[in-house]
Design a protein around this motif. Sequence first.
Motif, PDB file in Angstrom:
ATOM      1  N   ARG A  80       0.850  -1.193   0.000  1.00  0.00           N
ATOM      2  CA  ARG A  80       0.000   0.000   0.000  1.00  0.00           C
ATOM      3  C   ARG A  80       0.880   1.235   0.000  1.00  0.00           C
ATOM      4  N   MET A  81       0.504   2.212  -0.821  1.00  0.00           N
ATOM      5  CA  MET A  81       1.187   3.495  -0.874  1.00  0.00           C
ATOM      6  C   MET A  81       0.253   4.540  -0.293  1.00  0.00           C
ATOM      7  N   ILE A  82       0.705   5.202   0.747  1.00  0.00           N
ATOM      8  CA  ILE A  82      -0.099   6.229   1.405  1.00  0.00           C
ATOM      9  C   ILE A  82       0.459   7.579   0.972  1.00  0.00           C
ATOM     10  N   TYR A  83      -0.419   8.429   0.461  1.00  0.00           N
ATOM     11  CA  TYR A  83       0.022   9.711  -0.091  1.00  0.00           C
ATOM     12  C   TYR A  83      -0.983  10.810   0.210  1.00  0.00           C
ATOM     13  N   ARG A  84      -0.551  12.008  -0.115  1.00  0.00           N
ATOM     14  CA  ARG A  84      -1.377  13.201   0.092  1.00  0.00           C
ATOM     15  C   ARG A  84      -1.241  14.080  -1.135  1.00  0.00           C
ATOM     16  N   VAL A  85      -2.344  14.640  -1.582  1.00  0.00           N
ATOM     17  CA  VAL A  85      -2.328  15.586  -2.701  1.00  0.00           C
ATOM     18  C   VAL A  85      -2.288  16.983  -2.102  1.00  0.00           C
ATOM     19  N   HIS A  86      -1.266  17.730  -2.495  1.00  0.00           N
ATOM     20  CA  HIS A  86      -1.083  19.089  -1.981  1.00  0.00           C
ATOM     21  C   HIS A  86      -0.842  19.992  -3.187  1.00  0.00           C
ATOM     22  N   GLY A  87      -1.883  20.732  -3.579  1.00  0.00           N
ATOM     23  CA  GLY A  87      -1.772  21.555  -4.786  1.00  0.00           C
ATOM     24  C   GLY A  87      -1.588  20.655  -5.993  1.00  0.00           C
ATOM     25  N   ARG A  88      -0.507  20.872  -6.730  1.00  0.00           N
ATOM     26  CA  ARG A  88      -0.202  20.054  -7.922  1.00  0.00           C
ATOM     27  C   ARG A  88       0.860  19.003  -7.606  1.00  0.00           C
ATOM     28  N   GLU A  89       1.070  18.739  -6.334  1.00  0.00           N
ATOM     29  CA  GLU A  89       2.048  17.729  -5.922  1.00  0.00           C
ATOM     30  C   GLU A  89       1.345  16.553  -5.248  1.00  0.00           C
ATOM     31  N   VAL A  90       1.879  15.379  -5.502  1.00  0.00           N
ATOM     32  CA  VAL A  90       1.460  14.164  -4.817  1.00  0.00           C
ATOM     33  C   VAL A  90       2.663  13.730  -3.992  1.00  0.00           C
ATOM     34  N   ILE A  91       2.494  13.707  -2.689  1.00  0.00           N
ATOM     35  CA  ILE A  91       3.602  13.361  -1.801  1.00  0.00           C
ATOM     36  C   ILE A  91       3.328  11.983  -1.214  1.00  0.00           C
ATOM     37  N   ILE A  92       4.202  11.035  -1.526  1.00  0.00           N
ATOM     38  CA  ILE A  92       4.058   9.671  -1.017  1.00  0.00           C
ATOM     39  C   ILE A  92       4.842   9.573   0.280  1.00  0.00           C
ATOM     40  N   TYR A  93       4.133   9.202   1.337  1.00  0.00           N
ATOM     41  CA  TYR A  93       4.727   9.158   2.667  1.00  0.00           C
ATOM     42  C   TYR A  93       5.232   7.770   3.050  1.00  0.00           C
ATOM     43  N   LEU A  94       4.537   6.743   2.598  1.00  0.00           N
ATOM     44  CA  LEU A  94       5.018   5.415   2.933  1.00  0.00           C
ATOM     45  C   LEU A  94       4.535   4.390   1.933  1.00  0.00           C
ATOM     46  N   ILE A  95       5.347   3.362   1.795  1.00  0.00           N
ATOM     47  CA  ILE A  95       5.028   2.221   0.950  1.00  0.00           C
ATOM     48  C   ILE A  95       5.279   1.008   1.838  1.00  0.00           C
ATOM     49  N   VAL A  96       4.211   0.274   2.131  1.00  0.00           N
ATOM     50  CA  VAL A  96       4.323  -0.754   3.158  1.00  0.00           C
ATOM     51  C   VAL A  96       3.497  -1.981   2.785  1.00  0.00           C
ATOM     52  N   ASP A  97       3.940  -3.114   3.268  1.00  0.00           N
ATOM     53  CA  ASP A  97       3.194  -4.351   3.101  1.00  0.00           C
ATOM     54  C   ASP A  97       1.904  -4.222   3.907  1.00  0.00           C
TER      55      ASP A  97
END
Length: 113
Positions: A80-97
């Motif tokens: 699973r990839m957990i991310y946040r959309v901030h303006g025109r950026e997608v910031i991926i915070y973690l990639i975890v089983d």
Amino acid sequence: MTAKPGRYEVLLTQGAEQDLEAIYDYIAEFDGPINADYVLDRLVEVVDSLSQFPERGDYPRELVALGIKEYRQTAFKPYRMIYRVHGREVIIYLIVDGRRDMQSVLARRLLGF
């Protein structure tokens, strides 16, 4: 003719980059480098796909239960990839089983508990 949506810039935090390295190293050690390459390539494809339609991701149920809807997720199972959309950026915070104790991982990595 419909207008094409603009592209988002996809960024990985240092933690997400370390997650990718750890996933690759684990698979390479226990399942071989060819399989590790395959999984890494698929994860990178999913990450790259977020540049087009990042809003398509679901809200992580563990965070929704806490009333938090600023993060989204996408997956290449079981990761699973957990991310946040901030303006025109997608910031991926973690990639975890996703088979891990996600409540603990999310609390520690996103909420600082």
